[in-house]
Enzyme design. Structure first.
Site, PDB file in Angstrom:
ATOM      1  N   ARG A  58       0.816  -1.219   0.000  1.00 35.65           N
ATOM      2  CA  ARG A  58       0.000   0.000   0.000  1.00 35.65           C
ATOM      3  C   ARG A  58       0.847   1.266   0.000  1.00 35.65           C
ATOM      4  NH1 ARG A  58      -2.655  -3.729   3.077  1.00 35.65           N
ATOM      5  NH2 ARG A  58      -1.679  -2.983   4.983  1.00 35.65           N
ATOM      6  N   GLU A  95       4.994 -10.022  15.168  1.00 34.99           N
ATOM      7  CA  GLU A  95       4.426 -10.527  16.421  1.00 34.99           C
ATOM      8  C   GLU A  95       4.833 -12.000  16.611  1.00 34.99           C
ATOM      9  OE1 GLU A  95       0.272  -9.845  16.518  1.00 34.99           O
ATOM     10  OE2 GLU A  95       0.078 -10.532  18.588  1.00 34.99           O
TER      11      GLU A  95
HETATM   12  P1  AMP Z   1       4.779  -2.207  11.723  1.00 35.44           P
HETATM   13  O1  AMP Z   1       6.061  -2.772  11.198  1.00 35.44           O
HETATM   14  O2  AMP Z   1       4.292  -2.908  12.950  1.00 35.44           O
HETATM   15  O3  AMP Z   1       4.868  -0.696  11.918  1.00 35.44           O
HETATM   16  O4  AMP Z   1       3.640  -2.485  10.640  1.00 35.44           O
HETATM   17  C1  AMP Z   1       3.458  -1.645   9.558  1.00 35.44           C
HETATM   18  C2  AMP Z   1       3.061  -2.407   8.323  1.00 35.44           C
HETATM   19  O5  AMP Z   1       2.053  -3.374   8.567  1.00 35.44           O
HETATM   20  C3  AMP Z   1       2.506  -1.445   7.275  1.00 35.44           C
HETATM   21  O6  AMP Z   1       3.022  -1.805   6.001  1.00 35.44           O
HETATM   22  C4  AMP Z   1       1.007  -1.613   7.368  1.00 35.44           C
HETATM   23  O7  AMP Z   1       0.417  -1.590   6.091  1.00 35.44           O
HETATM   24  C5  AMP Z   1       0.786  -2.964   8.034  1.00 35.44           C
HETATM   25  N1  AMP Z   1      -0.142  -2.897   9.177  1.00 35.44           N
HETATM   26  C6  AMP Z   1       0.171  -3.109  10.478  1.00 35.44           C
HETATM   27  N2  AMP Z   1      -0.900  -3.004  11.278  1.00 35.44           N
HETATM   28  C7  AMP Z   1      -1.947  -2.700  10.472  1.00 35.44           C
HETATM   29  C8  AMP Z   1      -3.348  -2.436  10.699  1.00 35.44           C
HETATM   30  N3  AMP Z   1      -3.888  -2.467  11.927  1.00 35.44           N
HETATM   31  N4  AMP Z   1      -4.116  -2.131   9.625  1.00 35.44           N
HETATM   32  C9  AMP Z   1      -3.582  -2.103   8.383  1.00 35.44           C
HETATM   33  N5  AMP Z   1      -2.290  -2.335   8.107  1.00 35.44           N
HETATM   34  C10 AMP Z   1      -1.463  -2.634   9.131  1.00 35.44           C
END
Ligand code: AMP
Length: 171
Positions: A58, A95
């Site tokens: 995205r 996670e």
């Molecule tokens: P992080 O590495 O935990 O910051 O996760 C970010 C990535 O995971 C991004 O590319 C987001 O598109 C996706 N992502 C994580 N959590 C969500 C969520 N609750 N809704 C949509 N996309 C998420």
């Protein structure tokens, strides 16, 4: 227009306990999409940028439009095994388990100024990995831009030495 009203929340997707932020509703509204991109442009209007680095998948949407608007390079960062040329790779914690992202070795040049773009900042692991990729190629990260930031996960702390701009904050 309030952009947060254009984002749909889907409980328990892709798994139980996660509230997925669905941006297709924002993308499906031309005025909202245009407003989101112009707000992103405005947030970094004082910064010189040579390349917009988009995170699969995205992030590509916003990175592509911003690169076009500024007339600068768009650099795709992809999941492992997708990019055809020689790559560098960074692994980051999820996670459960780990995931890897790759960038072409010639995607950014030494001392170029890169803006990292994704749809959402959650724990910050993804953005931190992308910053490491850019810096391994001796380019400079001038900031990170997100449509949505999940404030309660404090992902910003993982990338705190960088300028971080998010249009919509979820508390
Ligand atoms: P992080 O590495 O935990 O910051 O996760 C970010 C990535 O995971 C991004 O590319 C987001 O598109 C996706 N992502 C994580 N959590 C969500 C969520 N609750 N809704 C949509 N996309 C998420």
């Amino acid at each position: 227009m309030n952009l947060s009203e254009k984002i749909r929340s889907i409980p328990d997707f892709p798994k139980k306990g996660i509230i997925f932020k669905d941006i297709t509703t924002l993308l499906g509204d031309g005025a909202a999409l245009r407003q989101a991109v112009s707000e992103m442009k405005e947030r970094f209007s004082d910064v010189e940028i040579d390349a917009v680095v988009g995170i699969e998948s995205r992030g590509f949407i916003f990175a592509g439009i911003l690169a076009h608007e500024w007339g600068v390079a768009m650099v795709p960062v992809r999941k492992s095994g997708k990019l055809p040329y020689q790559t560098i790779r960074e692994t980051y914690a999820l996670e459960y388990g780990t995931d890897s992202l790759e960038m072409h070795v010639d995607a950014v040049k030494k001392d170029q100024k890169a803006l990292v773009v994704d749809d959402l900042l959650a724990t910050g692991g993804t953005a931190a990995a992308v910053i490491r990729l850019v810096e391994r190629l001796d380019a400079r990260v001038v900031g990170c831009c997100f449509l949505i930031e999940l404030d309660f996960l404090q992902g910003r702390k993982k990338i705190e030495s960088y300028r971080v701009e998010s249009l919509v904050h979820v508390e």
